[in-house]
Design a protein around this motif. Sequence first.
Motif, PDB file in Angstrom:
ATOM      1  N   UNK A   9       0.837  -1.201   0.000  1.00 42.18           N
ATOM      2  CA  UNK A   9       0.000   0.000   0.000  1.00 42.18           C
ATOM      3  C   UNK A   9       0.874   1.255   0.000  1.00 42.18           C
ATOM      4  N   UNK A  10       1.996   1.202   0.721  1.00 44.09           N
ATOM      5  CA  UNK A  10       2.916   2.344   0.728  1.00 44.09           C
ATOM      6  C   UNK A  10       3.397   2.652  -0.690  1.00 44.09           C
ATOM      7  N   UNK A  11       3.770   1.608  -1.415  1.00 40.52           N
ATOM      8  CA  UNK A  11       4.208   1.823  -2.797  1.00 40.52           C
ATOM      9  C   UNK A  11       3.060   2.325  -3.667  1.00 40.52           C
ATOM     10  N   UNK A  12       1.857   1.837  -3.400  1.00 38.01           N
ATOM     11  CA  UNK A  12       0.693   2.258  -4.180  1.00 38.01           C
ATOM     12  C   UNK A  12       0.460   3.762  -4.072  1.00 38.01           C
ATOM     13  N   UNK A  13       0.620   4.308  -2.871  1.00 34.66           N
ATOM     14  CA  UNK A  13       0.331   5.736  -2.665  1.00 34.66           C
ATOM     15  C   UNK A  13       1.575   6.612  -2.747  1.00 34.66           C
ATOM     16  N   UNK A  14       2.713   6.011  -3.137  1.00 38.70           N
ATOM     17  CA  UNK A  14       3.919   6.815  -3.329  1.00 38.70           C
ATOM     18  C   UNK A  14       4.656   7.139  -2.048  1.00 38.70           C
ATOM     19  N   UNK A  15       4.670   6.222  -1.132  1.00 37.08           N
ATOM     20  CA  UNK A  15       5.338   6.408   0.146  1.00 37.08           C
ATOM     21  C   UNK A  15       6.481   5.420   0.282  1.00 37.08           C
ATOM     22  N   UNK A  16       7.521   5.764   1.048  1.00 34.37           N
ATOM     23  CA  UNK A  16       8.599   4.836   1.314  1.00 34.37           C
ATOM     24  C   UNK A  16       8.109   3.649   2.122  1.00 34.37           C
ATOM     25  N   UNK A  17       8.805   2.515   1.975  1.00 39.36           N
ATOM     26  CA  UNK A  17       8.392   1.300   2.673  1.00 39.36           C
ATOM     27  C   UNK A  17       8.924   1.282   4.097  1.00 39.36           C
ATOM     28  N   UNK A  18       8.437   0.322   4.876  1.00 37.67           N
ATOM     29  CA  UNK A  18       8.805   0.189   6.284  1.00 37.67           C
ATOM     30  C   UNK A  18      10.065  -0.686   6.421  1.00 37.67           C
ATOM     31  N   UNK A  19      10.855  -0.433   7.465  1.00 40.23           N
ATOM     32  CA  UNK A  19      12.066  -1.251   7.661  1.00 40.23           C
ATOM     33  C   UNK A  19      11.705  -2.685   8.025  1.00 40.23           C
ATOM     34  N   UNK A  20      12.483  -3.656   7.554  1.00 40.06           N
ATOM     35  CA  UNK A  20      12.170  -5.059   7.841  1.00 40.06           C
ATOM     36  C   UNK A  20      12.413  -5.411   9.298  1.00 40.06           C
ATOM     37  N   UNK A  21      11.732  -6.447   9.757  1.00 41.55           N
ATOM     38  CA  UNK A  21      11.943  -6.927  11.128  1.00 41.55           C
ATOM     39  C   UNK A  21      13.365  -7.461  11.270  1.00 41.55           C
TER      40      UNK A  21
END
Length: 439
Positions: A425-437
């Motif tokens: 969803x982050x990529x869909x709306x043009x946002x950076x992704x979250x850091x991996x666990x």
Amino acid sequence: MSFSVTPIAPLEAARHFIDKIQKPSRLLVAISGGSDSTGLLMALDRVCRDAGRADISLHAVSIDHALRPESGAEARGVAALCTRMGIPHHLRRWDTAKPATGLSAAARLARYALIADVADDIGADMIVVGHTRGDQLETIAMRGARSARQDNLGLAGMADAMLYGGRHWIVRPFLNSTRQDIRDFLSGEGQSWVEDPSNDDMKYERVRTRHLPLLEDRSLMDQSIQRSTLALDAAHFVENAFQSYGHGLVGLPVACLDASSATLRYALSAVACVIGGRRFSMAAQTLDKVVSFAMQSEPGRMTAGRVVFDRRREALYLMRENRDLPAIMIPGGGKAIWDGRMEVANLSGLDMTFRAAGSDMVAADFPASVPAGVVRRVRQTLPVIESHEGPQLAESRPEAVSMRPVLAPYDVFLPRFDYELANRIARLVGRGTYPPAPL
């Protein structure tokens, strides 16, 4: 998070957790002085020493919520224990005004914010908390009591890891360990713990649930659904089916509406939360109506969860409804969240008012394929800034305004279940992704 067939002893759980850490790490352990968190700190310390893991350093943090007269003395007792163990201890106090209602939720948010500040200060790789098997069972029982539906996602319980604030992973090594086993471990070490009187206060839902015989029924554990699998299916669906047109507008081609019902529900619910700027999903009955509406063959519109669902012959469009849109003033150099959808930074030295375009309907480019009626409604919800020249699109003033899409359901608490879905969803709306666990 799946349950083990039998509970796992605290030291074994700690060893399993430490063994998964393959690089030098600094762990920040949250400790209140109660048995669960005290047992967690002592078990991790024992395992690290026994395994010769000098590459793993432990820090402890305690939060004094200032809700009971004895809380300060309890925090000092924890600090003394950490000193004896040679573990750096950090104490923070919740000094802001306490709300008249929703105190437990407010205390939780304040606690995590203060812990995260310490994690930032010391450069912690992970925050470790002491939630137990009992906490997990209570959580499932409470969520099950609120909804008996088989698609109640709450029946999956707590995730074994959760991302807080988009930057700190919080892990729960003791989710398969019982409180009694933890207390037996502490007693064997000659270590006492603090008894919080609120744990026996029947005004709290969790305390009432804790006293139910239902918690002894193994069937409770069998209610845990495979949420991770469902969330991953929804993530793939978002990536392959949803289209972004910019400006907070997304579409779902009608050909993709034949996806499995569970996957479609999960994906629509998550995307709608982001488009509507809401942290929590719409009610299950409301989502039923949305899915039923989306599946119909005739064009139409419905509104739910602050989102307009506009069904056209070629696609289902999702956009923020033009209602209850805020106007906020952001001082020069300041930053704020606007409408739960956008983090706005005022880069100028002047105060600026941000509001929705509304009837001004400022120009914004959309593909020619998007129906004119959809474009008109979306334009009404775009953020604009007031100026002597009239309303201007905030994004048209990059020298004065910086904007970043907010993912309301994930930017504060992101359970590991939904990690891949949130990134799609982050990529869909043009946002950076979250850091991996980290694990």
